[in-house]
Scaffold this active site. Structure first.
Site, mmCIF file in Angstrom:
data_model
loop_
_atom_site.group_PDB
_atom_site.id
_atom_site.type_symbol
_atom_site.label_atom_id
_atom_site.label_comp_id
_atom_site.label_asym_id
_atom_site.label_seq_id
_atom_site.Cartn_x
_atom_site.Cartn_y
_atom_site.Cartn_z
ATOM 1 N N ARG A 239 0.822 -1.215 0.000
ATOM 2 C CA ARG A 239 0.000 0.000 0.000
ATOM 3 C C ARG A 239 0.855 1.263 0.000
ATOM 4 N NH1 ARG A 239 -3.643 -0.520 4.961
ATOM 5 N NH2 ARG A 239 -1.740 -1.487 5.690
ATOM 6 N N ASN B 15 -6.233 -2.930 1.531
ATOM 7 C CA ASN B 15 -6.141 -4.369 1.768
ATOM 8 C C ASN B 15 -7.541 -4.961 1.846
ATOM 9 O OD1 ASN B 15 -3.363 -4.478 1.885
ATOM 10 N ND2 ASN B 15 -3.249 -4.572 4.112
#
Length: 92
Positions: free
Chosen positions: A21, A39
């Protein structure tokens, strides 16, 4: 003038717990993409990215080249452009 497109991409593989990320956010900002990264509960990572086809291609290419991230597959779907979006964020 470049055509702006938006894609929903689901990345599977070794993509959680490896800084995906943060890397995605950094690279998206580098290529001036907008959207988000998040996620998912199944171990995948969801990205919605908006920019030119070339910028999105380079975004994916850089993620593939990361030594900690191991992408097995990307499911990619084109979405309508979000005109008012101005940044790329990490969703929690």
């Amino acid at each position: 003038m470049k055509e702006v497109v938006r894609y929903k991409m689901v990345f599977t593989g070794r993509v959680q717990g490896v800084g995906f990320r943060y890397k995605a956010s950094h690279v998206a900002n580098q290529y001036r993409l907008t959207g988000y990264v998040k996620n998912e509960y199944d171990g995948s990572v969801l990205v919605e990215a908006q920019g030119s086809e070339q910028e999105i291609y380079m975004f994916i290419k850089v993620l593939y080249a990361d030594r900690y991230i191991d992408i097995y597959e990307i499911e990619k779907e084109r979405l309508p452009v979000e005109e008012d979006e101005r940044s790329f964020i990490i969703q929690y």
